[in-house]
Design an enzyme around this catalytic site. Structure first.
Site, mmCIF file in Angstrom:
data_model
loop_
_atom_site.group_PDB
_atom_site.id
_atom_site.type_symbol
_atom_site.label_atom_id
_atom_site.label_comp_id
_atom_site.label_asym_id
_atom_site.label_seq_id
_atom_site.Cartn_x
_atom_site.Cartn_y
_atom_site.Cartn_z
ATOM 1 N N LYS A 95 0.812 -1.218 0.000
ATOM 2 C CA LYS A 95 0.000 0.000 0.000
ATOM 3 C C LYS A 95 0.842 1.262 0.000
ATOM 4 O O LYS A 95 1.827 1.368 0.729
ATOM 5 C CB LYS A 95 -0.885 0.028 1.249
ATOM 6 C CG LYS A 95 -1.995 -1.012 1.280
ATOM 7 C CD LYS A 95 -2.809 -0.847 2.568
ATOM 8 C CE LYS A 95 -3.721 -2.027 2.828
ATOM 9 N NZ LYS A 95 -4.859 -2.107 1.910
ATOM 10 N N ARG A 179 -23.267 -2.770 -3.497
ATOM 11 C CA ARG A 179 -24.619 -2.537 -4.023
ATOM 12 C C ARG A 179 -24.698 -1.209 -4.755
ATOM 13 O O ARG A 179 -25.348 -1.083 -5.798
ATOM 14 C CB ARG A 179 -25.642 -2.558 -2.882
ATOM 15 C CG ARG A 179 -26.014 -3.958 -2.416
ATOM 16 C CD ARG A 179 -27.371 -3.933 -1.722
ATOM 17 N NE ARG A 179 -27.747 -5.241 -1.196
ATOM 18 C CZ ARG A 179 -28.279 -6.214 -1.937
ATOM 19 N NH1 ARG A 179 -28.510 -6.026 -3.223
ATOM 20 N NH2 ARG A 179 -28.588 -7.372 -1.379
ATOM 21 N N SER A 250 -7.853 -7.703 8.252
ATOM 22 C CA SER A 250 -7.665 -8.135 9.628
ATOM 23 C C SER A 250 -8.360 -9.453 9.932
ATOM 24 O O SER A 250 -8.025 -10.133 10.901
ATOM 25 C CB SER A 250 -8.212 -7.049 10.561
ATOM 26 O OG SER A 250 -7.897 -5.768 10.053
#
EC number: 4.3.3.6
Lengths: 308, 197
Positions: A95, A179, A250
């Site tokens: 990242k 969604r 996590s």
């Protein structure tokens, strides 16, 4: 530029072209149906690989710990990333902070296979994301809606993940964002060619990309889900909602039996539409991560609102 | 011309692209994740993807032995990238627990062309594919380290075999399914047709 070639034309070598859109997006196509797991040590990376992960995300702290520790979250230590690259044969992602193109340059120099310009780290630029076309290494970026996804693709992202809310173990935001994206794509499908210009303006996204999505009925790049997956059922839910694969942060290494849970999530991601297999995969996994209720998170601690 | 049914091993990888290519090449594509689905196809494609993941899932869901049996019994199969690794009798540097279906008498080297930064495109002449070179898209691609006597090399890049055939088994280091050029798939569908007789 020519390389000595042997007698037959079938063996001639032309200068290869690296970093093309097809090679960058094509890499993400190879990850489809798979699980990408956050790892913080070479040992965890090996557990992930043995469990069937398609890639690992190398980072110093999983999002749940970043939340707990507070402070500025930055790119991981190069030694730590290299240690993980050494440990596994599957692709390694890492990242960079949003807009921190020098962190991205470092990650490219280290040879990571994909850069995640991630809202989980503290943003370095509150206006601009990195120009991702300038890199050979492909980028994945988070999005909460279609306009955001298309702006990232316009900057050169070769893969999109719905953001969810990382480090919570709560799937609610991942569901909301998936969604939202799928719903907005569905609406574009129903528009005629005249309406697409106004739609592009509304989405704050380039018209050409909006037109492409309307024709394809999907993003022009692979769409994964991230942020809150903690169980095999969560992974299968996101697949059934339209994610082509999942990131698990996590959820694995903050659980009771990481190796078993990792393998179970891999199985549920492949057989996302077979409840019997998901049920079997869900047995005897031990403690899931405790999790956080997203509606109790103060606004400043919501990672999904970082980036725009 | 008959329309053979060709499965795509759908445990993980770029399954959708192979479906589209098979459709364009005149075959009926079916997803294969279970032994009974494997039993119903005339030929099989093992897609690009992560070879360790595909191998582990094939073992976990009882597909590895049925795959080996069908390949031994002469079912045509084509593998691209990770699929090439799965069809190799031997991997030079396998991860622990990584098995292959095998069938092609060759040794492959995983990620031989390097990491993602070294992934590349280059035009490639492929024996048996008429009409000019194909667009070779190589993504963390393997190459063939060595082959047995029965293996025919169809394409070479930088001195390494990147497309090979042994009887009804075809494999490529590169990904024709990502290009919109369906000639390699057409070659494979033709192989399936001739196996059907």
């Amino acid at each position: 530029m020519s390389t000595p070639s042997s007698e037959s034309s079938a063996t001639s070598v032309q200068a290869p072209e690296t970093g093309t859109a097809r090679v960058k997006r094509g890499m993400a196509e190879q990850l489809k149906g798979g699980v990408i797991m956050d790892v913080v040590t070479p040992e965890q990376a090996k557990i992930a690989e043995d469990a069937g992960a398609v890639a690992v995300m190398a980072l110093e702290r999983v999002p749940a710990d970043i939340r707990q520790d507070g402070g500025v979250a930055r790119m991981s230590d190069p030694d730590m990333i290299e240690g993980i690259i050494e440990a596994v044969s599957i692709p390694v992602m890492a990242k960079s902070r949003i807009g921190h193109f020098v962190e991205a340059q470092i990650l490219q120099a280290l040879g990571v296979d994909y850069i995640d310009e991630s809202e989980v780290l503290t943003p370095a630029d509150e206006v601009n994301h990195s120009d991702k076309f300038g890199f050979t290494t492909p980028f994945v970026c988070g999005a909460t809606n279609l306009g955001e996804a298309l702006r990232r693709i316009a900057e050169g992202a070769a893969m999109i993940r719905s953001k969810g809310e990382a480090g919570t173990g709560n799937i609610v935001e991942a569901v909301r964002h998936m969604r939202q994206i799928k719903g907005e794509i569905g609406k574009l499908r129903a528009l005629d060619s005249h309406e697409l210009y106004a739609a592009a303006k509304e989405l704050r996204a380039p018209y050409e990309l909006v037109k492409e999505v309307a024709a394809l009925g999907k993003l022009p790049v692979v769409l994964f889900s991230a942020g809150g997956v903690a169980t095999p059922a969560d992974a299968a839910l996101m697949r059934q909602l339209g994610a082509e694969g999942v990131f698990v942060g996590s959820g694995i290494f903050k659980s009771g039996d990481p190796a078993k849970r990792a393998a179970a999530i891999v199985k549920a991601t492949t057989f996302f539409d077979d409840p019997k297999i998901i049920a079997d995969a869900s047995r005897g996994l031990g403690e899931a991560m405790v999790g956080i209720n997203c509606d109790t998170l103060p606004e400043g601690e919501r990672y999904a609102s970082r980036g725009w | 011309m008959s329309t053979p049914t060709v499965g795509v091993l759908a445990l993980q990888g770029d399954v959708r692209e192979h479906f589209a290519a098979l459709d364009a090449a005149g075959a009926e594509a079916r997803a294969v994740r279970r032994p009974e689905e494997l039993a119903a196809v005339d030929g099989l494609i093992i897609p690009g993807g992560e070879s360790t993941t595909i191998s582990k899932l094939a073992i976990a869901f009882g597909l590895m032995e049925p795959l080996r049996e069908r390949v031994r019994a002469g079912m045509p199969a084509y593998g691209s990238c990770a699929g090439m690794i799965m069809l190799a009798d031997k991997i030079l540097d396998p991860r622990s627990g990584q098995e292959t279906v095998g069938g092609i008498d060759m040794i492959v080297r995983r990620n031989a062309f390097g990491r993602q930064n070294e992934s590349f495109e280059a035009p490639l002449a492929v024996t048996g594919v008429e009409g000019g070179p194909v667009e070779g898209v190589f993504i963390r691609a393997p190459w063939v380290e060595s082959t047995g006597a029965r293996v025919e090399t169809l394409a070479v890049y930088d001195g390494h075999p990147v497309a090979v055939r042994q009887d009804g088994l075809l494999s490529t280091s590169f990904h024709p399914e990502l290009t919109g050029d369906h000639r390699v798939h057409a070659l494979f569908v033709e192989m399936v047709r001739s196996a059907l007789g």
